[in-house]
Design an enzyme around this catalytic site. Structure first.
Site, PDB file in Angstrom:
ATOM      1  N   ASN A   1      -3.219   2.818   5.187  1.00  0.00           N
ATOM      2  CA  ASN A   1      -2.301   1.671   5.140  1.00  0.00           C
ATOM      3  C   ASN A   1      -2.386   0.995   6.490  1.00  0.00           C
ATOM      4  O   ASN A   1      -2.452   1.674   7.515  1.00  0.00           O
ATOM      5  CB  ASN A   1      -0.847   2.122   4.981  1.00  0.00           C
ATOM      6  CG  ASN A   1      -0.526   2.536   3.581  1.00  0.00           C
ATOM      7  OD1 ASN A   1      -1.386   2.501   2.717  1.00  0.00           O
ATOM      8  ND2 ASN A   1       0.712   2.942   3.374  1.00  0.00           N
ATOM      9  N   GLY A   2      -2.299  -0.338   6.498  1.00  0.00           N
ATOM     10  CA  GLY A   2      -2.313  -1.053   7.768  1.00  0.00           C
ATOM     11  C   GLY A   2      -3.540  -1.926   7.880  1.00  0.00           C
ATOM     12  O   GLY A   2      -4.237  -2.174   6.891  1.00  0.00           O
TER      13      GLY A   2
ATOM     14  N   HIS B   1      18.764 -36.911   2.350  1.00  0.00           N
ATOM     15  CA  HIS B   1      17.662 -37.144   3.297  1.00  0.00           C
ATOM     16  C   HIS B   1      16.314 -36.838   2.670  1.00  0.00           C
ATOM     17  O   HIS B   1      15.344 -36.619   3.394  1.00  0.00           O
ATOM     18  CB  HIS B   1      17.881 -36.322   4.573  1.00  0.00           C
ATOM     19  CG  HIS B   1      19.120 -36.723   5.296  1.00  0.00           C
ATOM     20  ND1 HIS B   1      19.245 -37.903   5.974  1.00  0.00           N
ATOM     21  CD2 HIS B   1      20.322 -36.102   5.402  1.00  0.00           C
ATOM     22  CE1 HIS B   1      20.471 -37.999   6.487  1.00  0.00           C
ATOM     23  NE2 HIS B   1      21.144 -36.914   6.145  1.00  0.00           N
TER      24      HIS B   1
ATOM     25  N   TRP C   1      -2.888  -2.758  -1.650  1.00  0.00           N
ATOM     26  CA  TRP C   1      -2.511  -4.168  -1.740  1.00  0.00           C
ATOM     27  C   TRP C   1      -3.543  -4.897  -0.890  1.00  0.00           C
ATOM     28  O   TRP C   1      -3.556  -4.759   0.329  1.00  0.00           O
ATOM     29  CB  TRP C   1      -1.095  -4.359  -1.189  1.00  0.00           C
ATOM     30  CG  TRP C   1      -0.481  -5.694  -1.456  1.00  0.00           C
ATOM     31  CD1 TRP C   1       0.262  -6.049  -2.543  1.00  0.00           C
ATOM     32  CD2 TRP C   1      -0.530  -6.859  -0.621  1.00  0.00           C
ATOM     33  NE1 TRP C   1       0.670  -7.357  -2.435  1.00  0.00           N
ATOM     34  CE2 TRP C   1       0.205  -7.873  -1.273  1.00  0.00           C
ATOM     35  CE3 TRP C   1      -1.111  -7.144   0.610  1.00  0.00           C
ATOM     36  CZ2 TRP C   1       0.363  -9.144  -0.737  1.00  0.00           C
ATOM     37  CZ3 TRP C   1      -0.961  -8.411   1.150  1.00  0.00           C
ATOM     38  CH2 TRP C   1      -0.228  -9.403   0.473  1.00  0.00           C
TER      39      TRP C   1
ATOM     40  N   GLU D   1      11.153 -15.350  -6.687  1.00  0.00           N
ATOM     41  CA  GLU D   1      10.435 -14.068  -6.571  1.00  0.00           C
ATOM     42  C   GLU D   1      10.118 -13.454  -7.927  1.00  0.00           C
ATOM     43  O   GLU D   1       9.022 -12.984  -8.152  1.00  0.00           O
ATOM     44  CB  GLU D   1      11.318 -13.038  -5.829  1.00  0.00           C
ATOM     45  CG  GLU D   1      11.220 -13.038  -4.339  1.00  0.00           C
ATOM     46  CD  GLU D   1      12.105 -11.949  -3.733  1.00  0.00           C
ATOM     47  OE1 GLU D   1      11.606 -11.192  -2.896  1.00  0.00           O
ATOM     48  OE2 GLU D   1      13.306 -11.846  -4.101  1.00  0.00           O
TER      49      GLU D   1
ATOM     50  N   CYS E   1       0.832  -1.187   0.000  1.00  0.00           N
ATOM     51  CA  CYS E   1       0.000   0.000   0.000  1.00  0.00           C
ATOM     52  C   CYS E   1       0.877   1.250   0.000  1.00  0.00           C
ATOM     53  O   CYS E   1       1.958   1.253   0.560  1.00  0.00           O
ATOM     54  CB  CYS E   1      -0.941   0.087   1.182  1.00  0.00           C
ATOM     55  SG  CYS E   1      -2.152  -1.213   1.264  1.00  0.00           S
TER      56      CYS E   1
ATOM     57  N   LYS F   1       7.196  -4.648  -1.591  1.00  0.00           N
ATOM     58  CA  LYS F   1       8.557  -4.303  -1.182  1.00  0.00           C
ATOM     59  C   LYS F   1       8.677  -4.264   0.331  1.00  0.00           C
ATOM     60  O   LYS F   1       9.648  -4.723   0.908  1.00  0.00           O
ATOM     61  CB  LYS F   1       8.915  -2.932  -1.763  1.00  0.00           C
ATOM     62  CG  LYS F   1      10.289  -2.408  -1.374  1.00  0.00           C
ATOM     63  CD  LYS F   1      11.354  -3.180  -2.097  1.00  0.00           C
ATOM     64  CE  LYS F   1      12.763  -2.767  -1.719  1.00  0.00           C
ATOM     65  NZ  LYS F   1      13.714  -3.839  -2.065  1.00  0.00           N
TER      66      LYS F   1
ATOM     67  N   LYS G   1      15.642 -15.231  -4.784  1.00  0.00           N
ATOM     68  CA  LYS G   1      15.690 -14.242  -5.877  1.00  0.00           C
ATOM     69  C   LYS G   1      15.014 -14.809  -7.118  1.00  0.00           C
ATOM     70  O   LYS G   1      14.201 -14.172  -7.746  1.00  0.00           O
ATOM     71  CB  LYS G   1      17.131 -13.956  -6.233  1.00  0.00           C
ATOM     72  CG  LYS G   1      17.926 -12.755  -5.940  1.00  0.00           C
ATOM     73  CD  LYS G   1      17.464 -11.483  -5.453  1.00  0.00           C
ATOM     74  CE  LYS G   1      16.332 -11.408  -4.512  1.00  0.00           C
ATOM     75  NZ  LYS G   1      16.450 -10.825  -3.279  1.00  0.00           N
TER      76      LYS G   1
ATOM     77  N   ARG H   1       6.086  -0.614  -4.090  1.00  0.00           N
ATOM     78  CA  ARG H   1       5.739  -1.212  -2.800  1.00  0.00           C
ATOM     79  C   ARG H   1       4.791  -2.402  -2.970  1.00  0.00           C
ATOM     80  O   ARG H   1       4.641  -3.201  -2.063  1.00  0.00           O
ATOM     81  CB  ARG H   1       5.076  -0.157  -1.899  1.00  0.00           C
ATOM     82  CG  ARG H   1       6.009   0.989  -1.542  1.00  0.00           C
ATOM     83  CD  ARG H   1       5.243   2.102  -0.870  1.00  0.00           C
ATOM     84  NE  ARG H   1       4.708   1.704   0.413  1.00  0.00           N
ATOM     85  CZ  ARG H   1       5.340   1.798   1.570  1.00  0.00           C
ATOM     86  NH1 ARG H   1       6.557   2.282   1.593  1.00  0.00           N
ATOM     87  NH2 ARG H   1       4.774   1.434   2.693  1.00  0.00           N
TER      88      ARG H   1
ATOM     89  N   GLU I   1      19.355 -17.353  -0.571  1.00  0.00           N
ATOM     90  CA  GLU I   1      19.082 -16.066  -1.209  1.00  0.00           C
ATOM     91  C   GLU I   1      18.971 -16.224  -2.727  1.00  0.00           C
ATOM     92  O   GLU I   1      18.079 -15.647  -3.356  1.00  0.00           O
ATOM     93  CB  GLU I   1      20.186 -15.060  -0.833  1.00  0.00           C
ATOM     94  CG  GLU I   1      20.078 -13.700  -1.493  1.00  0.00           C
ATOM     95  CD  GLU I   1      18.785 -12.944  -1.184  1.00  0.00           C
ATOM     96  OE1 GLU I   1      17.998 -13.403  -0.354  1.00  0.00           O
ATOM     97  OE2 GLU I   1      18.581 -11.896  -1.815  1.00  0.00           O
TER      98      GLU I   1
HETATM   99  C1  G6P Z   1       9.856  -8.182   1.377  1.00  0.00           C
HETATM  100  C2  G6P Z   1      10.833  -7.794   0.280  1.00  0.00           C
HETATM  101  C3  G6P Z   1      12.178  -8.468   0.502  1.00  0.00           C
HETATM  102  C4  G6P Z   1      12.706  -8.153   1.885  1.00  0.00           C
HETATM  103  C5  G6P Z   1      11.687  -8.502   2.976  1.00  0.00           C
HETATM  104  C6  G6P Z   1      12.112  -7.940   4.329  1.00  0.00           C
HETATM  105  O1  G6P Z   1       9.544  -9.536   1.271  1.00  0.00           O
HETATM  106  O2  G6P Z   1      10.328  -8.148  -0.982  1.00  0.00           O
HETATM  107  O3  G6P Z   1      13.095  -8.036  -0.474  1.00  0.00           O
HETATM  108  O4  G6P Z   1      13.881  -8.862   2.104  1.00  0.00           O
HETATM  109  O5  G6P Z   1      10.420  -7.919   2.672  1.00  0.00           O
HETATM  110  O6  G6P Z   1      12.070  -6.543   4.262  1.00  0.00           O
HETATM  111  P1  G6P Z   1      12.956  -5.575   5.120  1.00  0.00           P
HETATM  112  O7  G6P Z   1      12.570  -4.203   4.649  1.00  0.00           O
HETATM  113  O8  G6P Z   1      12.563  -5.800   6.552  1.00  0.00           O
HETATM  114  O9  G6P Z   1      14.373  -5.904   4.866  1.00  0.00           O
END
Ligand code: G6P
Length: 608
Positions: free
Chosen positions: A101-102, A504, A75, A488, A2, A603, A485, A27, A481
């Site tokens: 937002n929230g 396992h 969102w 995502e 949002c 985001k 990536k 976002r 990671e």
């Molecule tokens: C979302 C983003 C990620 C990020 C995560 C934690 O999932 O898409 O890229 O790592 O939030 O966010 P932060 O702002 O706490 O690092």
């Protein structure tokens, strides 16, 4: 997650709001809307889908005259992403418009109560309750109304509110959800984050919870919940507007990947001075450090993957046991921590709801909280006992890259400084790691130069349906990671495993042609991971390896190898992750995916 913008000034508000919302697109959202005060009425336009739909609906905003308004990208949480559920929401008489937002946790009770008073609801959202409550409480004084409203709402919110009786002012408030006030010349704004303000001003107010802001074109007033005026110093934001623009790159993600050497340099260089690691404003001296029996690192998403690397390196340099946890798990499991615990929270945004809650839980239990944060003035930065900033600049792509790299860089600084203070890191190792830190930006540049080969491999492999990443020790942490990536942004199913765990279970999923990305940069474990690679190869896997330059051991088994520059073992993860970021990017690009705004993702996850 949002986005809110609000504007009052001399410009036509609608185009300003649309521009602000475009900056906040990253976002994550699925509908958008704006409301404008004009000629004694509130006029509104909102629509499900991308911002372009709203742009078309309003002819780029030109159809809505008026110089004051609020806007929102939603969102969906309560109710589907439809036109009706999009914000702003109007009160029943249309005299108040609200963007939010929230999440309002007690919205159902409030709704039932209002329904008993004859209020009808048109949407399925929690936000509509706020608009109706404002109308219910309003007796001609908006400030009073805002205070009454806050006393009723449970949950998290940042709000922008227009009142039809107020042609020159609008209202905003926040609790557990980000909101920044931008101070312009003859115009003032609110936004969920500073990126949306940079085109107008670099002077901002960060709000504390439950502070009410009254914005007019020439004045901003802030009140606390007892109606007392609050005096605040404006903060200057160093980021300029170009930092939040693509600057010729096709995607923000690629721009941010390429910015990593510079971001890491900015994060490290002020802290590396004449052979010493200098951590400003830091309250942990040797005596305090020696009191810690345990280090807990808590975060979400990629920041959690930094924690996973952190566990290996901090244990190695401090010999203090390090536990890591996902913030949403940590907060509900009665963590065993206290004053003898150093809790490190990692967050790019500083606004991730679960990480904030975990930090508060940790502080309440007496732990010393050290935050690694990118966004100045964010909630986590303001509430932690100590803050170390990652000077990455604004990160716009949902999939993080430069924030991840700068978070790692800060962890190295900590690991080395702690090891030095405790005497647990031999002088020679410390000196070598210090030198390697100084060279890291340069090595990152070298790693990025190899992107053509990675792009080529991505063009060969982008149509896989399932991809596995394996590694041992820090390579396992980086594998997590790399896998995140890829999934995502390319929507390919992918998982990361510790090499030793393959037998396992996971190995049963390997079929001829399954892509297995094998990370083999941990020198002392290369032979071990090579055995794992051979096991999957024997079952027909296509093997892509990541190895350090000069190490040919994996080349004998792998179908292709991405080489990264060699550095001190402690810092190697920073370089290992680069080909994985690039591979994810190029695969997603081959597939024509929406790279900067992947479906369903946000985001900054500001709700639970
Ligand atoms: C979302 C983003 C990620 C990020 C995560 C934690 O999932 O898409 O890229 O790592 O939030 O966010 P932060 O702002 O706490 O690092």
């Amino acid at each position: 997650m949002c986005g809110i913008v609000g504007y009052v000034g001399s410009k036509q508000a609608a185009p300003v709001l649309l521009k602000g919302l475009a900056t906040l697109e990253y976002r994550g959202y699925d509908s958008a809307g704006i409301a404008i005060w004009h000629g004694g009425q509130l006029e509104m336009a909102k629509a499900a889908g991308k911002l372009q739909v709203l742009r078309d609906l309003t002819a780029e905003g030109s159809k809505l005259p008026g110089t004051m308004g609020i806007g929102h990208t939603r969102w969906a949480t309560h109710g589907e992403p439809t036109d009706v559920n999009a914000h702003p929401h109007l009160s029943r008489s249309g005299r108040f418009a609200v963007v939010h937002n929230g999440i309002i946790e007690n919205y159902q009770q409030l709704k039932t109560r209002l329904q008993r008073h004859g209020y009808n609801f048109v949407s399925q959202t929690d936000t509509e309750v706020i608009a109706q409550l404002v109308e219910y409480y309003y007796k001609g004084d908006m400030l009073d109304t805002m205070i009454q409203l806050m006393n009723q709402l449970e949950g998290s919110y940042s709000l922008g509110i227009l009142c039809v009786d107020e042609p020159e002012r609008f209202y905003a408030v926040r609790k557990d959800s980000p909101l920044v006030v931008g101070l312009g010349q003859g115009e003032n704004l609110i936004a969920s984050d500073v990126a949306a303000l940079l085109a107008y001003t670099q002077e901002v107010y960060y709000l504390d919870d439950r502070e009410i802001v009254v914005l007019a074109a020439d004045k901003v007033e802030i009140y606390d919940s007892s109606r007392d005026l609050v005096h605040k110093e404006p903060q200057h934001i160093d980021w300029d507007v170009s930092a939040a623009e693509k600057g010729g790159y096709e995607h923000f993600m690629f721009k941010e990947i390429m910015e990593q050497p510079e971001s890491v340099r900015k994060t490290l260089s002020p802290r590396l001075q004449d052979g010493q690691i200098v951590l400003d404003d830091f309250h942990i001296d040797r005596e305090r450090l020696e009191q810690f029996r345990k280090i807990y690192i808590v975060a979400c998403g990629s920041s959690y993957h930094v924690a996973a690397v952190g566990k290996y390196i901090l244990e190695q340099t401090t010999r203090i046991p390090v536990e890591i946890d996902i913030a949403s798990e940590f907060r509900y499991r009665g963590p065993i921590i206290g004053p003898d615990t150093l809790m490190i929270v990692i967050s790019q945004s500083g606004e991730t709801a679960d990480t904030i809650a975990a930090m508060r839980e940790g502080r309440a239990l007496g732990a010393h909280v050290l935050a690694i944060v990118n966004v100045l003035g964010s909630t986590i930065a303001r509430e932690a006992d100590d803050v170390l900033y990652t000077w990455a600049g604004p990160e716009i792509a949902v999939a993080t890259t430069k924030a991840y790299s700068t978070q790692l860089a800060v962890l190295y600084l900590l690991a080395l400084r702690f090891g030095q203070l405790l005497g647990t890191l031999p002088e020679a190792e410390l000196a070598a790691a210090y030198r390697a830190l100084e060279q890291l930006p340069e090595l990152l540049e070298q790693a990025l130069q190899k992107r053509e080969h990675i792009q080529h491999m991505a063009s060969q492999l982008y149509n896989k349906h399932s991809i596995f990443f394996i590694g041992r020790n820090v390579d396992y942490a980086v594998a997590m990671e790399g896998s995140l990536k890829l999934k995502e942004i390319s929507y390919i199913h992918s998982e990361a495993y510790a090499g030793g765990e393959l037998k396992h279970g996971t190995i049963s999923l390997i079929e001829p042609g399954t892509l297995v990305v094998t990370l083999a940069t941990c020198d002392r474990l290369v032979e071990k991971i090579k055995s794992n690679a051979e096991e999957v190869k024997a079952r027909g896997a296509y093997l892509l390896a990541v190895a350090v330059e000069g190490d040919e051991r994996l080349a004998k088994v792998a179908d292709a190898v991405f080489y990264v520059p060699k550095t001190e073992a402690l810092l190697q993860p920073s370089l290992t992750v680069i080909p994985l970021q690039l591979f994810a990017y190029y695969v997603a690009s081959q597939k024509g995916c929406s790279i900067d705004q992947p479906k369903n993702l946000a985001k900054s996850v500001t709700v639970e």
